[in-house]
Design a protein around this motif. Structure first.
Motif, PDB file in Angstrom:
ATOM      1  N   LEU A 171       7.578   1.867   9.032  1.00 44.92           N
ATOM      2  CA  LEU A 171       6.323   2.409   8.522  1.00 44.92           C
ATOM      3  C   LEU A 171       6.341   2.474   7.002  1.00 44.92           C
ATOM      4  O   LEU A 171       5.385   2.050   6.337  1.00 44.92           O
ATOM      5  N   LEU A 172       7.416   2.997   6.436  1.00 45.69           N
ATOM      6  CA  LEU A 172       7.465   3.154   4.986  1.00 45.69           C
ATOM      7  C   LEU A 172       7.559   1.799   4.289  1.00 45.69           C
ATOM      8  O   LEU A 172       6.966   1.602   3.219  1.00 45.69           O
ATOM      9  N   ASP A 173       8.282   0.864   4.884  1.00 47.24           N
ATOM     10  CA  ASP A 173       8.321  -0.484   4.308  1.00 47.24           C
ATOM     11  C   ASP A 173       6.922  -1.095   4.275  1.00 47.24           C
ATOM     12  O   ASP A 173       6.508  -1.699   3.274  1.00 47.24           O
ATOM     13  N   ALA A 174       6.192  -0.953   5.370  1.00 44.99           N
ATOM     14  CA  ALA A 174       4.852  -1.525   5.435  1.00 44.99           C
ATOM     15  C   ALA A 174       3.900  -0.815   4.467  1.00 44.99           C
ATOM     16  O   ALA A 174       3.059  -1.462   3.822  1.00 44.99           O
ATOM     17  N   ALA A 175       4.037   0.508   4.348  1.00 50.45           N
ATOM     18  CA  ALA A 175       3.185   1.253   3.422  1.00 50.45           C
ATOM     19  C   ALA A 175       3.481   0.854   1.976  1.00 50.45           C
ATOM     20  O   ALA A 175       2.557   0.718   1.158  1.00 50.45           O
ATOM     21  N   GLY A 176       4.758   0.653   1.675  1.00 47.33           N
ATOM     22  CA  GLY A 176       5.110   0.223   0.329  1.00 47.33           C
ATOM     23  C   GLY A 176       4.601  -1.173   0.020  1.00 47.33           C
ATOM     24  O   GLY A 176       4.073  -1.435  -1.069  1.00 47.33           O
ATOM     25  N   ALA A 177       4.750  -2.075   0.986  1.00 48.86           N
ATOM     26  CA  ALA A 177       4.276  -3.447   0.792  1.00 48.86           C
ATOM     27  C   ALA A 177       2.763  -3.486   0.632  1.00 48.86           C
ATOM     28  O   ALA A 177       2.225  -4.357  -0.074  1.00 48.86           O
ATOM     29  N   ALA A 178       2.058  -2.547   1.258  1.00 49.63           N
ATOM     30  CA  ALA A 178       0.602  -2.479   1.136  1.00 49.63           C
ATOM     31  C   ALA A 178       0.158  -1.785  -0.142  1.00 49.63           C
ATOM     32  O   ALA A 178      -1.044  -1.715  -0.422  1.00 49.63           O
TER      33      ALA A 178
END
Length: 405
Positions: free
Chosen positions: A243-250
């Motif tokens: 989740l945090l990886d995806a939020a950071g990438a977004a």
């Protein structure tokens, strides 16, 4: 009517606050609620005996503690008081296997996810404890004053997106060093759990056992099945990181509260790491937040206090989909969901909510109204009373004489 509550050590003071707020709710309902702080008692045995001698007790309530306790005479908490001990677990219960196995048989267990109830019943047996039931979380803290407009929602809430939770890191699964068959069974179970929106850890393990030609009902496998906790822990680690990886990438402006983030996610310039704070401080940060991001991971059929507390604080909640949330809240009106299979696209919707307070504010407002109506500690007291009643009916030999001896 008298009830005794015991609180002890707790990460972020969370369970201490749960106990205090539930005791206050019982006080409002006419009970004489006594709170024992185990951290302030030089001799807990003496403190329990003192309160047991003070008069008949309807029940003793704890969160995650004292199920395995025996006093110097070898008595459980329920035996000391001659009253049911209602023990609430707020984490996956099999993750506390040693303590659970030592918990007194006359204890009433409350668990925050129906699949947790099923896991204990399936691995310990229906008759192992006096009661095993579902007891959902409640919102923590005081309600924030409602924002009267989308403009006020933005003005009073400088934090755009808050995430609260400890960082665990994916790491190697606990079974990595086991022999080939065990490793294969647990690897398959993990793949099953991560391949769906939600599969309960024990269900994933049982599916894997069958796929390997084994019968989960085989008595020789019952100890192994209790280690479904390892599936739970690994899914929680992997999905929180995902989740945090995806939020950071977004490029989402996530303000992260919790322990363990030192040296993590430094490559995401939109993240702000705020360190570890108490649950009371988290509640205050929620009151200053427009959106709160949550991850249920392996609480996919049950509850968690963070979304409820965030709603009470007036924030709009975005969480992974869960059956309990879907049953009690209306999607896109009182709560927003993301799905693991469409995570990147769903986080784009989170970005859209951040960019459009006029869309986020009504969700926050409706969510708060729902929590005020049905999800505070005042609405959880009956669950505790019912658990104590059922335990008393099942073990009249122990609970026939209130007050203990």
């Amino acid at each position: 009517m008298r009830a005794v509550f015991v609180k002890g050590r707790s990460e972020y003071d969370a369970t201490r606050i749960f106990v205090d707020e539930l005791a206050d709710a019982f006080t409002r309902q006419g009970y004489s609620a006594v709170v024992i702080d185990a951290l302030g008692e030089p001799d807990l045995d003496e403190a329990l005996a003192r309160e047991a001698a003070a008069g008949p007790t309807a029940f003793v309530y704890t969160v995650g503690m004292l199920g395995e306790k025996r006093d110097r005479q070898g008595r459980s908490v329920g035996q000391v008081f001659g009253a049911p001990h209602v023990l609430q677990h707020v984490d996956y219960p099999l993750s506390h296997l040693d303590r659970l196995e030592s918990t007194a048989a006359e204890t009433a267990l409350l668990l925050v996810d129906p699949t947790h109830v099923e896991a204990v019943r399936a691995t310990f047996g229906e008759a192992r404890f006096a009661h095993i039931g579902f007891g959902p979380h409640a919102a923590v803290g005081e309600p924030a004053a409602a924002d009267e407009s989308a403009e006020a929602f933005v003005e009073r809430r400088p934090i755009p997106l808050l995430f609260a939770g400890t960082y665990y890191g994916p790491g190697e699964p606990a079974w990595r060093g086991e022999d080939g068959l065990v490793r294969d069974i647990f690897d398959t179970a993990l793949e099953t759990a991560l391949g769906a929106e939600f599969v309960a850890p024990l269900e994933a393990l049982d599916l894997s056992l069958r796929a390997h030609g084994l019968d989960p009902a085989d008595p020789a496998l019952q100890r192994t099945r209790k280690f479904a906790m390892a599936i739970h822990e690994q899914v929680r680690r992997v999905r929180r990181r995902a989740l945090l990886d995806a939020a950071g990438a977004a490029g989402l402006p996530v303000h992260i509260v919790g322990a363990g983030y030192e040296g993590q996610f430094e490559h995401f310039p939109t993240f702000r790491r705020m360190g570890a704070v108490s649950l009371s401080e988290v509640s205050q940060l929620m009151r200053a937040s427009r959106l709160v991001l949550n991850v249920n991971a392996n609480f996919g059929a049950g509850s968690h206090e963070r979304p409820l507390s965030a709603m009470l604080a007036g924030a709009a909640v975005v969480s992974d989909y869960g059956a309990w949330w879907d049953e009690h809240f209306v999607e896109d009106r009182e709560i927003a969901f993301y799905r693991w299979k469409t995570l990147d696209a769903d986080l784009e919707r989170v970005a859209a909510l951040l960019a459009d307070p006029a869309a986020a504010w009504p969700i926050a407002k409706a969510g708060q109204e729902r929590v005020l109506e049905a999800h505070r500690f005042d609405q959880r007291t009956q669950t505790v009373v019912d658990a104590a009643r059922l335990a008393r009916a099942r073990r009249p030999d122990i609970f026939a004489h209130p007050g203990g001896s």
